[in-house]
Design a protein around this motif. Structure first.
Motif: not given
Length: 176
Positions: A49-53, A45-47, A38-39
């Protein structure tokens, strides 16, 4: 008497919140494989930007997910250890019912919890590097001890006040 009841109510509210957090923490240890998927799905997908940051976070989540998938497929009995971890959280949560019922008599449970919270820090600092856990993840693990001890310190202080309210006043000796 009103002050005693109000103090007891505040102690119980803090304890209920603490117990709920322990139970939730325990319950999340059962479905680790599903949770990691799930994480990972959220971070792709929707998160995103968090993974990119935080690219290190994404790498770590993928590594843990892959490890859990391999373990679940080839050695599912290893995950039985996390079932016991979950069970331990639930059992510890039950222990806090003692202070809920009688805080003064069972203050030792609060103090036991404070010791356990303190023990998280050396555990993370010693076992984290041995197991190849990134330091930033160990810091997250240590935060459970830091944030966990706060409500216990508050509750212990309130229990000490409750204990003082319950003591009968001592008579001062008459002057000779």
């Amino acid at each position: 008497m009103i002050e005693r009841r109000a103090l007891l109510r505040r102690i119980r509210v803090w304890l209920v919140v603490f117990i709920i957090c322990l139970v939730l923490s325990g319950l999340t240890a059962f479905p680790l494989v599903t949770e990691l998927h799930i994480v990972h799905d959220a971070l792709t997908s929707w998160a995103e930007p968090v993974a990119d940051a935080l690219p290190g976070l994404m790498e770590w989540i993928e590594r843990v997910r892959d490890g859990l998938d391999a373990t679940d497929t080839q050695y599912p009995f290893v995950l039985y250890g996390t079932d016991w971890l979950a069970f331990a959280h639930l059992v510890i949560a039950v222990a806090f019912y003692g202070p809920y019922r009688d805080p003064v008599r069972n203050i030792w449970v609060i103090e036991f919890g404070m010791i356990a919270c303190a023990g998280i820090i050396p555990l993370a600092l010693i076992c984290g590097p041995i197991r190849g856990i990134p330091l930033w993840w160990s810091v997250i693990d240590m935060s459970f001890g830091v944030f966990g001890v706060i409500p216990l310190l508050v509750v212990r202080r309130m229990i000490k006040r409750l204990e003082a309210l319950d003591k009968p006043p001592t008579e001062e000796p008459a002057p000779a």
